[in-house]
Motif scaffolding. Structure first.
Motif, PDB file in Angstrom:
ATOM      1  N   TYR A  81      26.763  72.932  25.378  1.00  0.00           N
ATOM      2  CA  TYR A  81      27.752  72.205  24.582  1.00  0.00           C
ATOM      3  C   TYR A  81      29.173  72.659  24.885  1.00  0.00           C
ATOM      4  CZ  TYR A  81      28.053  76.319  21.525  1.00  0.00           C
ATOM      5  OH  TYR A  81      28.238  77.569  21.045  1.00  0.00           O
ATOM      6  N   PHE A  82      29.329  73.932  25.268  1.00  0.00           N
ATOM      7  CA  PHE A  82      30.701  74.423  25.476  1.00  0.00           C
ATOM      8  C   PHE A  82      31.312  73.881  26.768  1.00  0.00           C
ATOM      9  CE2 PHE A  82      27.689  77.986  26.202  1.00  0.00           C
ATOM     10  CZ  PHE A  82      27.767  78.099  27.570  1.00  0.00           C
ATOM     11  N   ASP A  83      30.469  73.289  27.617  1.00  0.00           N
ATOM     12  CA  ASP A  83      31.019  72.618  28.799  1.00  0.00           C
ATOM     13  C   ASP A  83      31.409  71.175  28.489  1.00  0.00           C
ATOM     14  OD1 ASP A  83      30.739  74.870  30.310  1.00  0.00           O
ATOM     15  OD2 ASP A  83      28.849  74.262  31.248  1.00  0.00           O
ATOM     16  N   LEU A  96      33.167  70.368  25.552  1.00  0.00           N
ATOM     17  CA  LEU A  96      34.173  70.343  24.483  1.00  0.00           C
ATOM     18  C   LEU A  96      35.344  69.423  24.815  1.00  0.00           C
ATOM     19  CD1 LEU A  96      34.278  74.123  23.444  1.00  0.00           C
ATOM     20  CD2 LEU A  96      33.097  72.243  22.315  1.00  0.00           C
TER      21      LEU A  96
END
Lengths: 76, 376
Positions: free
Chosen positions: B49-51, B53
């Motif tokens: 998920y942090f890729d 944002l």
């Protein structure tokens, strides 16, 4: 360690610790160190993987009374 | 904008019905590689998920336009965020898996195995995300539970719904991969908690020792639970013959694999116990007994109705672990190149002994991941 900025992400659930970390990183310069405090159990694995994928360096982690502390050095 | 949730119960139904589903798993690559939602006709994409944002544009080409997409993360927070982003990109059939992998790990699906003599019933509780199997034997308004998980409400509520009283609770051995709910259920219901004494040397609470040849009756119509000492996975591992038809093998024998002898730290000592149990004690039993194990490792071990059960005779023909004639080869297989040990297995054992009492949230974390109790 010279901490440039401290981010309090305690009490926040995923994805907020990373969302806030990413934002806070924008405010500091390459080579600066951001300290992050979080209570979410998943934060450790996620911050480690996030720092790696973003080219930042996770310098140190610590657990103190249920609060995880991370020190990340901003990459170039 | 709030996107629709998909419950783990709905996903379970899709798994059992062999339906198609596209899963976008937004956990880290390590977490995904370690353990994911398995379905025969499921397709996958893993992007943390942090890729995502800054936006989901980079992955839209890899996602199906017209079929259902379920986004899953560890607990359900990040998946909701990503699902909302996809919704805004115009994906209409996007769901967030409610509660994430945690809920998936905890979901129990009760499935009826069969009727027993004189109106009794046997249920298998399939913990589909983690591969744990537990059982409820019901007869004449009484129930016995075998190898319960820590989701004790599920069993207590189920018994209530059936109008039966839980009178006996068993663990086939001291578990290392999941936290047993046995003690809690016994406390809640006043039932007797049985444990094999060889595994219970260090437990800090009261239990009733279960020994080879012991016979426990459920209800007044003799649904017998016969204890059969069957060491190998642990020193105390005990199997049960239920109603003369079913063999509950605990973590000794699975459908497509056999138990590993190393989780209590004694692989070399217990190899021959394991061999003796599998190749002599079980060999002496009727081939017609239906094996009901405490775990499954791969979805192929599930029958069409979602149960995990197979005739002992069939396992003696097909299970590789029961067909190694050479003793040294057997020793090698169960002691060398073993899969990684279950997450936090030492802490889980200590919890099951009553030595430590972690908070609920911590217990969930300890149980993250697959069960890994077998060698193939």
């Amino acid at each position: 360690m010279n901490v440039t900025k401290t981010l309090d992400a305690t009490g926040l659930a995923c994805p907020m610790p990373i969302v806030k970390t990413k934002k806070a990183m924008k405010d500091i310069e390459a080579g600066d160190v951001l300290e992050i405090q979080a209570t979410d159990q998943g934060a450790k694995a996620d911050l480690t993987a996030w720092a790696k994928s973003g080219g930042h360096e996770l310098l140190q982690t610590e657990e103190d009374n249920g609060v995880f502390k991370f020190w990340i050095k901003k990459g170039e | 904008m709030t996107v629709k949730n998909m419950t783990v119960k709905e996903i379970t139904n899709k798994v059992l019905n062999n339906e198609e589903l596209f899963l976008l798993d937004v956990r880290t690559e390590d977490a995904y590689q370690d353990w994911k939602i398995e379905g025969k006709n499921f397709s996958y994409l893993n992007v943390p998920y942090f890729d995502l944002l800054d936006g989901v544009e980079e992955i839209v080409d890899q996602l199906p336009k017209d079929s259902e997409i379920s986004v899953v993360c560890a607990k359900g927070g990040s998946s909701q965020m990503v699902a909302e982003m996809l919704d805004e990109e115009g994906f209409e059939n996007v769901y967030s898996v409610e509660g994430g992998m945690k809920a998936w790990s905890e979901h129990l699906e009760p499935i009826k195995i069969s009727d027993l003599k004189d109106g009794g019933e046997l249920y298998q509780f399939v913990r589909i995300g983690k591969g744990c199997l537990s059982y409820m034997v019901v007869s004449n308004e009484e129930a016995a539970i075998i190898d319960s998980t820590r989701m004790t409400d599920v069993y207590v509520d189920f018994a209530k719904k059936l109008g039966v009283k839980i009178t006996n609770v068993f663990d086939t051995h001291l578990h290392a991969d999941h936290i047993s709910g046995g003690r809690t259920i016994a406390e809640l219901t006043g039932a007797t908690y049985w444990l094999p004494p060889e595994d219970a040397g260090e437990v800090t609470f009261e239990y009733k020792p279960l020994r080879d040849g012991d016979n426990v009756t459920v209800g007044n119509t003799n649904i017998d639970i016969n204890a059969l000492y069957s060491p190998g996975h642990t020193k105390g591992s005990t199997s049960f013959v239920v109603d003369d038809q079913y063999l509950m093998t605990g973590d000794i024998l699975f459908i497509d694999s056999i138990g590993r002898p190393d989780l209590a730290g004694k692989a070399d000592d217990w190899v021959m116990d394991l061999r003796e149990t599998l190749y002599t004690r079980y060999k002496d039993l009727s081939d017609e007994l239906i094996v009901l194990p405490a775990h499954f490792m791969i979805m192929e071990e599930l029958n069409e109705d979602g149960t995990v059960a197979e005739k002992l005779g069939t396992l003696f023909e097909k299970n590789h672990g029961l067909n190694i004639d050479n003793q040294d080869e057997f020793r090698k297989m169960v002691t060398e190149d073993l899969p990684p040990q279950p997450n936090a297995y030492q802490e889980i054992r200590e919890t099951n002994m009553g030595k430590i009492n972690p908070e609920n949230e911590e217990q969930r974390e300890m149980e993250i991941g697959p069960n890994r109790c077998a060698v193939r």
